[in-house]
Write an enzyme that holds these catalytic residues in place. Structure first.
Site, PDB file in Angstrom:
ATOM      1  N   CYS A 296     -49.442  -2.537  -4.704  1.00  9.15           N
ATOM      2  CA  CYS A 296     -49.417  -1.529  -5.765  1.00  9.15           C
ATOM      3  C   CYS A 296     -48.162  -0.675  -5.679  1.00  9.15           C
ATOM      4  O   CYS A 296     -47.282  -0.902  -4.859  1.00  9.15           O
ATOM      5  CB  CYS A 296     -50.667  -0.659  -5.666  1.00  9.15           C
ATOM      6  SG  CYS A 296     -50.727   0.319  -4.147  1.00  9.15           S
TER       7      CYS A 296
ATOM      8  N   CYS B 164       0.812  -1.225   0.000  1.00 13.25           N
ATOM      9  CA  CYS B 164       0.000   0.000   0.000  1.00 13.25           C
ATOM     10  C   CYS B 164       0.840   1.267   0.000  1.00 13.25           C
ATOM     11  O   CYS B 164       0.305   2.368  -0.135  1.00 13.25           O
ATOM     12  CB  CYS B 164      -0.940   0.001   1.193  1.00 13.25           C
ATOM     13  SG  CYS B 164      -0.092   0.045   2.806  1.00 13.25           S
TER      14      CYS B 164
ATOM     15  N   CYS C  96     -39.228   6.882   7.688  1.00  4.47           N
ATOM     16  CA  CYS C  96     -39.787   8.226   7.929  1.00  4.47           C
ATOM     17  C   CYS C  96     -41.278   8.317   7.607  1.00  4.47           C
ATOM     18  O   CYS C  96     -41.870   9.394   7.688  1.00  4.47           O
ATOM     19  CB  CYS C  96     -39.024   9.272   7.137  1.00  4.47           C
ATOM     20  SG  CYS C  96     -39.167   9.079   5.336  1.00  4.47           S
TER      21      CYS C  96
END
Length: 510
Positions: free
Chosen positions: A435, A358, A443
């Site tokens: 639907c 890294c 919320c």
């Protein structure tokens, strides 16, 4: 009379041979001449050699186009050519003394056959054109004797070098003891060889070989040098611009021998270097694999461009070395050598200890951190990698961390495919039934599954009843087709867009 003939002969020779081949000067009323005699070799001529002390070894062969010239030094007597023959000395760096002696006798014979006439041109012509045939070396010349002598001398020198500490006192005593007993040391063959050879061979034949140098390598070096000299003298047609130019202004690639003018090759090299394409700069001839040497490139481009070429080539070479990594600090970038199977490297210039994977500060046994930007690519690479590559990635990032990343990415992909975000709080919403009017579990916002619009809590179905809405009559879009395939066993009533929303609870009529 003789002096006039000598002067006329010198003038004639000076007009025939160039300055490299013939020179002369007058000293004490006598002409002294020097000839460099370049022998014309056949196309496939070669030298062969081996160490004669090892009879079982095969002969080594090396093809050559040029041999060092014979050198003929001549002093003209006052009564030449009417009475006396010229006095001469014949030098060679590659012919054995026995062969040189044969040539000297042949020159004497030619004088006897042409006594009273100018002989120098005849001598030089014979040496130049007939030496190989006269000595029966038309196809090759054997250098085994000189090579063996070189090897013997080299081994003796090495032996002396290894035994520097010698008791000089004991050595002197041994010599004195041998003298007192009337014995003679025979271990002087290397010192007396020259005197020994001159005792039995013509003293006019001089072996002028380099001392302490490999005679085979000396011939090869001369051959290469002479090839360059001959190349510069001739004219060639450039294979790029098709203009005839002298070899001095041309470049020849080896071993293909293709020739191009320096201007064209210089432009070709500049483009390659500026593009950073410096590896395997091949001959411009189509499908030719001969490569330009660094020496050729240095001669044909500017010093700044060559420095760039050298730098790029070095970096490219270092990049192919598995044990080299670059220091990640921007102001350093020094190539650092790392130990096999080690994850840490330490820059010798700035002393930065870093992880080879890294490039961050060395973190010990902790796996490398994975940043969000590279997570997805890393997971794909891990899933598609071979077993060996997976093992390398696990050593760098840790197997547990990689497996966790894979699971998270798969979960996120499934959620993205099978859910939508609440337009108000961005919570992920999954539609499993009913639907297209949705209620957020977090919320409690009403919104349309099809377009994502927030619906009026007092009349959420108006969105599907309004003819101006893009979701008009689409309350059950995406669901009715599926249910029709199941013979409408879920809905047993006809859809009417004039139903009021109070008649439904989450898409179910009450």
């Amino acid at each position: 009379m003789d002096s006039e003939k000598q002067k006329d002969e010198i003038i004639a020779l000076e007009s025939i041979y160039n300055a490299e081949e013939f020179s002369y000067h007058e000293e004490n009323g006598r002409y002294q001449c020097s000839f460099k005699i370049f022998i014309n070799l056949p196309v496939d001529y070669y030298i062969n050699y081996k160490d004669c002390r090892h009879a079982e070894e095969p002969l080594q062969k090396t093809k050559i186009s040029h041999l060092p010239p014979l050198t003929l030094h001549i002093i003209l007597p006052e009564d030449y050519p009417s009475v006396s023959a010229p006095k001469f000395t014949l030098y060679s760096s590659w012919l054995r003394l026995s062969l040189l002696a044969q040539l000297c006798k042949k020159l004497d014979q030619l004088w006897e056959e042409n006594k009273g006439q100018e002989i120098l041109f005849t001598w030089v012509g014979f040496l130049q054109d007939e030496t190989l045939e006269f000595l029966s070396i038309q196809e090759n010349v054997n250098m085994s004797s000189a090579y063996t002598y070189y090897k013997e001398a080299l081994e003796k020198a090495q032996s002396v070098q290894k035994n520097k500490v010698i008791d000089n006192i004991e050595k002197e005593r041994a010599v004195e003891g041998a003298k007192s007993k009337g014995k003679t040391e025979v271990n002087t063959q290397y010192l007396s060889k020259k005197n020994f050879l001159h005792k039995y061979y013509d003293k006019r034949a001089i072996l002028d070989c380099p001392i302490g140098r490999n005679p085979i390598q000396a011939l090869m070096d001369y051959n290469e040098k002479r090839n360059q000299i001959e190349f510069k003298k001739n004219f060639y047609t450039c294979k790029i611009c098709f203009v005839d130019k002298i070899g001095e202004h041309c470049t020849q690639f080896l071993p293909c021998t293709h020739v191009f003018c320096n201007d064209c090759i210089s432009g070709y090299l500049e483009v390659r270097i500026k593009d950073g394409n410096v590896q395997n700069i091949c001959c411009p001839e189509e499908k030719c694999s001969s490569e330009a040497t660094p020496a050729q490139i240095k001669d044909l481009v500017s010093s700044e461009l060559f420095a760039k070429y050298d730098s790029i080539l070095l970096n490219a070479t270092l990049d192919t070395m598995m044990d080299i990594v670059y220091c990640p600090r921007r102001n350093c970038q020094y190539p650092v050598s790392r130990e096999p199977n080690e994850q840490m490297a330490n820059c010798p210039v700035c002393q930065y200890a870093f992880c080879i994977y890294c490039k961050m500060v060395y973190h010990g046994i902790e796996p490398c951190k994975v940043y969000s930007a590279e997570t997805h690519d890393l997971v794909i690479e891990y899933q598609e990698a071979s077993n060996d590559r997976k093992l390398q990635m696990e050593q760098r990032y840790g197997k547990k961390q990689l497996q966790t990343l894979v699971e998270n990415i798969m979960s996120e992909d499934w959620i993205k495919t099978n859910s939508q975000k609440c337009p108000k709080c961005n919570a992920a919403i999954e539609k499993s039934d009913g639907c297209n009017k949705m209620v957020c579990w977090r919320c409690d916002t009403f919104f349309c599954w099809l377009c994502g619009a927030i619906l009026n809590r007092g009349a959420p179905y108006e969105h599907y009843q309004n003819s101006d809405s893009k979701c008009f009559n689409l309350l059950y879009h995406g669901l009715i087709e599926e249910e029709e395939e199941d013979d409408n066993d879920f809905f047993d009533f006809p859809y009417n867009p004039n139903y009021e929303w109070e008649d439904f609870v989450d898409g179910v009529m009450i």
